[in-house]
Design a protein around this motif. Structure first.
Motif, PDB file in Angstrom:
ATOM      1  N   MET A 248       0.823  -1.208   0.000  1.00 27.72           N
ATOM      2  CA  MET A 248       0.000   0.000   0.000  1.00 27.72           C
ATOM      3  C   MET A 248       0.858   1.260   0.000  1.00 27.72           C
ATOM      4  O   MET A 248       0.563   2.237  -0.687  1.00 27.72           O
ATOM      5  N   MET A 249       1.939   1.249   0.793  1.00 23.91           N
ATOM      6  CA  MET A 249       2.828   2.409   0.829  1.00 23.91           C
ATOM      7  C   MET A 249       3.483   2.636  -0.530  1.00 23.91           C
ATOM      8  O   MET A 249       3.641   3.774  -0.978  1.00 23.91           O
ATOM      9  N   SER A 250       3.847   1.546  -1.215  1.00 21.82           N
ATOM     10  CA  SER A 250       4.450   1.683  -2.540  1.00 21.82           C
ATOM     11  C   SER A 250       3.473   2.320  -3.515  1.00 21.82           C
ATOM     12  O   SER A 250       3.854   3.186  -4.314  1.00 21.82           O
ATOM     13  N   LEU A 251       2.208   1.907  -3.453  1.00 19.72           N
ATOM     14  CA  LEU A 251       1.194   2.510  -4.316  1.00 19.72           C
ATOM     15  C   LEU A 251       1.019   3.987  -3.987  1.00 19.72           C
ATOM     16  O   LEU A 251       0.941   4.842  -4.881  1.00 19.72           O
ATOM     17  N   LEU A 252       0.963   4.294  -2.708  1.00 15.60           N
ATOM     18  CA  LEU A 252       0.754   5.675  -2.265  1.00 15.60           C
ATOM     19  C   LEU A 252       1.901   6.571  -2.711  1.00 15.60           C
ATOM     20  O   LEU A 252       1.695   7.661  -3.260  1.00 15.60           O
ATOM     21  N   ALA A 253       3.146   6.113  -2.477  1.00 11.24           N
ATOM     22  CA  ALA A 253       4.312   6.955  -2.742  1.00 11.24           C
ATOM     23  C   ALA A 253       4.559   7.156  -4.234  1.00 11.24           C
ATOM     24  O   ALA A 253       5.007   8.221  -4.655  1.00 11.24           O
ATOM     25  N   ALA A 254       4.262   6.131  -5.031  1.00  8.19           N
ATOM     26  CA  ALA A 254       4.654   6.182  -6.439  1.00  8.19           C
ATOM     27  C   ALA A 254       3.544   6.635  -7.375  1.00  8.19           C
ATOM     28  O   ALA A 254       3.810   6.936  -8.534  1.00  8.19           O
ATOM     29  N   HIS A 255       2.318   6.685  -6.887  1.00 11.08           N
ATOM     30  CA  HIS A 255       1.184   6.952  -7.765  1.00 11.08           C
ATOM     31  C   HIS A 255       1.264   8.348  -8.378  1.00 11.08           C
ATOM     32  O   HIS A 255       1.520   8.517  -9.571  1.00 11.08           O
ATOM     33  N   HIS A 256       1.062   9.364  -7.564  1.00  7.80           N
ATOM     34  CA  HIS A 256       0.981  10.717  -8.108  1.00  7.80           C
ATOM     35  C   HIS A 256       2.343  11.277  -8.502  1.00  7.80           C
ATOM     36  O   HIS A 256       2.440  12.066  -9.439  1.00  7.80           O
ATOM     37  N   THR A 257       3.397  10.904  -7.782  1.00  8.04           N
ATOM     38  CA  THR A 257       4.676  11.582  -7.962  1.00  8.04           C
ATOM     39  C   THR A 257       5.203  11.465  -9.391  1.00  8.04           C
ATOM     40  O   THR A 257       5.576  12.467 -10.004  1.00  8.04           O
ATOM     41  N   THR A 258       5.239  10.257  -9.934  1.00  3.38           N
ATOM     42  CA  THR A 258       5.787  10.086 -11.281  1.00  3.38           C
ATOM     43  C   THR A 258       4.893  10.748 -12.321  1.00  3.38           C
ATOM     44  O   THR A 258       5.388  11.401 -13.254  1.00  3.38           O
ATOM     45  N   GLY A 259       3.588  10.602 -12.173  1.00  4.54           N
ATOM     46  CA  GLY A 259       2.670  11.217 -13.124  1.00  4.54           C
ATOM     47  C   GLY A 259       2.789  12.730 -13.170  1.00  4.54           C
ATOM     48  O   GLY A 259       2.780  13.326 -14.252  1.00  4.54           O
ATOM     49  N   VAL A 260       2.900  13.368 -12.005  1.00  9.13           N
ATOM     50  CA  VAL A 260       3.011  14.830 -12.027  1.00  9.13           C
ATOM     51  C   VAL A 260       4.378  15.266 -12.538  1.00  9.13           C
ATOM     52  O   VAL A 260       4.497  16.323 -13.179  1.00  9.13           O
ATOM     53  N   ALA A 261       5.433  14.479 -12.284  1.00 13.93           N
ATOM     54  CA  ALA A 261       6.757  14.833 -12.812  1.00 13.93           C
ATOM     55  C   ALA A 261       6.732  14.858 -14.338  1.00 13.93           C
ATOM     56  O   ALA A 261       7.264  15.791 -14.970  1.00 13.93           O
ATOM     57  N   VAL A 262       6.101  13.859 -14.943  1.00  7.21           N
ATOM     58  CA  VAL A 262       5.989  13.828 -16.407  1.00  7.21           C
ATOM     59  C   VAL A 262       5.121  14.992 -16.889  1.00  7.21           C
ATOM     60  O   VAL A 262       5.431  15.648 -17.893  1.00  7.21           O
ATOM     61  N   SER A 263       4.042  15.280 -16.170  1.00  3.23           N
ATOM     62  CA  SER A 263       3.138  16.367 -16.566  1.00  3.23           C
ATOM     63  C   SER A 263       3.848  17.716 -16.578  1.00  3.23           C
ATOM     64  O   SER A 263       3.724  18.491 -17.529  1.00  3.23           O
ATOM     65  N   TRP A 264       4.581  18.010 -15.498  1.00  5.10           N
ATOM     66  CA  TRP A 264       5.302  19.289 -15.434  1.00  5.10           C
ATOM     67  C   TRP A 264       6.380  19.359 -16.518  1.00  5.10           C
ATOM     68  O   TRP A 264       6.648  20.436 -17.071  1.00  5.10           O
ATOM     69  N   THR A 265       6.994  18.235 -16.832  1.00  2.00           N
ATOM     70  CA  THR A 265       8.014  18.234 -17.883  1.00  2.00           C
ATOM     71  C   THR A 265       7.401  18.582 -19.234  1.00  2.00           C
ATOM     72  O   THR A 265       7.937  19.413 -19.987  1.00  2.00           O
ATOM     73  N   LEU A 266       6.265  17.982 -19.562  1.00  2.00           N
ATOM     74  CA  LEU A 266       5.593  18.302 -20.827  1.00  2.00           C
ATOM     75  C   LEU A 266       5.107  19.748 -20.839  1.00  2.00           C
ATOM     76  O   LEU A 266       5.136  20.414 -21.880  1.00  2.00           O
TER      77      LEU A 266
END
Length: 443
Positions: A248-266
Motif C-alpha cells: 500500500m505504501m508503494s502505491l501511495l508513494a509512487a502513484h501521483h509523484t511520477t505522473g506529475v513529474a511527467v506532466s510538469w516536464t511536458l
C-alpha cells in the motif's frame, strides 16, 4: 544566536500558510524574507526550523526520524504501524529490502515491457483526439502511473487490475480529503464506508497474491527473486499485515509523484519548443524507427534525462519533507534543539539563487556532468535526502523517462491558449485546474 522568522500567531500559523496560497508558497516566501534558516509555526509541531541552504543541510542528512504528528493522517492506512514513521530499528532493515528490489536493474527490466505497453496504450488514445480536444495531462498521466505501480507492486498478478486501480483512487480521495479538509460532493458516512470497503478489497487482493508466492512465514513456494516486491517480502519473513502495508505504501508513494513529474516536464517543453525539438532529435537519433526505447536505451537519452531533472528542480513532485532531531544539531551559527522538526523545503532549495543562477528559468544544461560537479551535493533533492529518502527514486526515473520518450517521439505538445497553470500542494505539487495541452502527431 536566535533563528530569524515571523512573529508567532495565535492561530498556530494556519492563517499565514493559507494567505500564501499553501505551505509550498509560504516556504519560498519565508526563505526569501528571512534567509537560509528560518523558524516558523506549523500546526502539529512545536519548534519548526526550515533549511534551504544545501551546505547547511549536510548537518541534518543523518537524521533518521520523522515527526509522528505530521504523519498521523496516514496512520489508519496501515495495519502494522505507520510505515512513514517507523522507528530506526524497524525502518532500517525494511529500507534495505526495499532498495534491493526498487533500485535494482532486474526489477526494472522485468516490468519494462508492460510499462511500455501501458505508455503506448495512452499514446494511442491521445492520437485519437489529436488536434481536436486538449488532453488533461495530470489526470491521464497519474492514472497511467497508478496502473504502472500496481503492475510493479502486485507483479501483474492482480485478478482485476481495473478494480484495484479504482479501489486505490477511492482510498486516496478519502485520506487526502481528510488531510486537506476538502469536502467531496458526497462527503460523509457513505464516502467513509466506500473507502473502508475499497481498503479491505486492496488488502484481500494482496493476500491472494501473497498466497500464490507462498506462506507469509517465509516459506517460499515459487522461487521468487529480488525483482519481485511481494516475493522479497515473503522471503524475508515479513508478516501478512506488514506485507499489505508495504504494498500500500508503494502505491501511495509512487502513484501521483511520477505522473506529475511527467506532466510538469511536458508543460515546460510546451513553452520551450527549442528544448522539445532537441529531445525529439535525440529520440530520432537513438531510436530510429522504433516507437519506444528499450531499457538499455535510456542511458543514451542524456538530454531527455537533463530535461526531466530540470523539470523536477522547478516543480519537485513532493515539495517538502520533515525530520525530527534526536539530539542538538548545529547549523552554522544556529543550534537546533533535540525534539525539533527540521523542515526540508525542496522547492526553496531548488530555487536558491546562490546555487541556481536565475533559478526561475528552464535550463536543462544545468545538469551536464560539469555543471553538477560545481554544486553542493544537496542542492538538488527531488527525492529527499538521508536514510528516509525515497526508496523508489531509481524506479521513478525509469518510468518517467520511458513515458516521456514514448510521448515525445510521437507528439508535439502545445499549451491551450488562456489556460492558466497554477501549482498547488495536494500531497504532491499539483496543478489547480490540471495542465491542458493540445497534442499533434510529429509525423
Amino acid at each position: 544566536m536566535n533563528i530569524p522568522g515571523p512573529e508567532p500567531r495565535t492561530d498556530g500559523g494556519v492563517g499565514a500558510i493559507s494567505a500564501a496560497g499553501g505551505l509550498h508558497n509560504y516556504q519560498r516566501w519565508l526563505h526569501a524574507e528571512y534567509g537560509p534558516v528560518v523558524r516558523f509555526q506549523l500546526p502539529g509541531a512545536e519548534t519548526v526550523v526550515s533549511v534551504a541552504d544545501p551546505v547547511l543541510l549536510e548537518a541534518t542528512a543523518h537524521i533518521n526520524k520523522r515527526p509522528e504528528r505530521l504523519f498521523d493522517f496516514l496512520a489508519p492506512f496501515f495495519e502494522a504501524g505507520n510505515l512513514q514513521v517507523l522507528p530506526v530499528d524497524e525502518h532500517t532493515p525494511l529500507r534495505r529490502l526495499l532498495l534491493s528490489v526498487l533500485a535494482g536493474r532486474p526489477s526494472h527490466e522485468r516490468h519494462f515491457a508492460r510499462f511500455t505497453a501501458m505508455a503506448t496504450a495512452l499514446a494511442d488514445r491521445w492520437a485519437e483526439q489529436a488536434d481536436r480536444e486538449p488532453v488533461a495531462l495530470q489526470k491521464d498521466l497519474t492514472a497511467l502511473t497508478l496502473r504502472m505501480i500496481c503492475e510493479y507492486a502486485l507483479g501483474g498478478e492482480a485478478p482485476d487490475p481495473d478494480g484495484v486501480v479504482a479501489a486505490f483512487e477511492e482510498v486516496l480521495t478519502e485520506y487526502l480529503g481528510r488531510l486537506y479538509e476538502v469536502a467531496a460532493p458526497d462527503a460523509g458516512e457513505d464516502r467513509s464506508e466506500r473507502a473502508a470497503r475499497a481498503l479491505a478489497h486492496l488488502r484481500s487482493t494482496v493476500d491472494l497474491i501473497v498466497s500464490a508466492h507462498g506462506s507469509a512465514d517465509g516459506t517460499d513456494k515459487s522461487g521468487t527473486d529480488k525483482s519481485d516486491l511481494i516475493g522479497a517480502l515473503v522471503e524475508a519473513g515479513e508478516g501478512p499485515a506488514r506485507i499489505r502495508d508495504t504494498v500500500m505504501m508503494s502505491l501511495l508513494a509512487a502513484h501521483h509523484t511520477t505522473g506529475v513529474a511527467v506532466s510538469w516536464t511536458l508543460h515546460l517543453l510546451g513553452s520551450h519548443p527549442e528544448a522539445a525539438e532537441r529531445v525529439a532529435d535525440e529520440l530520432e537519433r537513438e531510436l530510429g524507427d522504433r516507437a519506444a526505447p528499450g531499457y538499455r536505451d535510456l542511458r543514451r537519452l542524456t538530454y531527455l534525462d537533463m530535461v526531466l531533472k530540470e523539470s523536477m528542480r522547478l516543480y519537485p513532485p513532493g515539495p517538502y519533507g520533515a525530520r525530527e532531531t534526536t539530539e542538538t544539531v548545529t547549523l552554522g551559527d544556529y543550534e537546533i534543539p533535540a525534539g525539533a522538526t527540521v523542515f526540508y523545503p525542496f522547492w526553496a532549495v531548488h530555487m536558491n539563487p546562490d546555487h541556481w543562477p536565475e533559478p526561475e528559468k528552464f535550463r536543462p544544461e544545468r545538469f551536464t556532468p560539469e555543471e553538477v560537479a560545481k554544486r553542493p551535493r544537496l542542492a538538488y533533492i527531488p527525492f529527499g535526502l538521508g536514510p528516509r529518502s525515497c526508496e523508489g527514486a531509481a524506479l521513478a526515473m525509469v518510468e518517467a523517462e520511458l513515458v516521456l520518450a514514448v510521448l515525445l517521439k510521437r507528439f508535439r505538445f502545445v499549451p491551450v491558449p488562456g489556460h492558466e497553470v497554477v501549482p498547488i500542494e495536494r500531497f504532491v505539487l499539483w496543478a489547480a485546474d490540471d495542465i491542458r495541452m493540445t497534442v499533434s502527431p510529429r509525423t
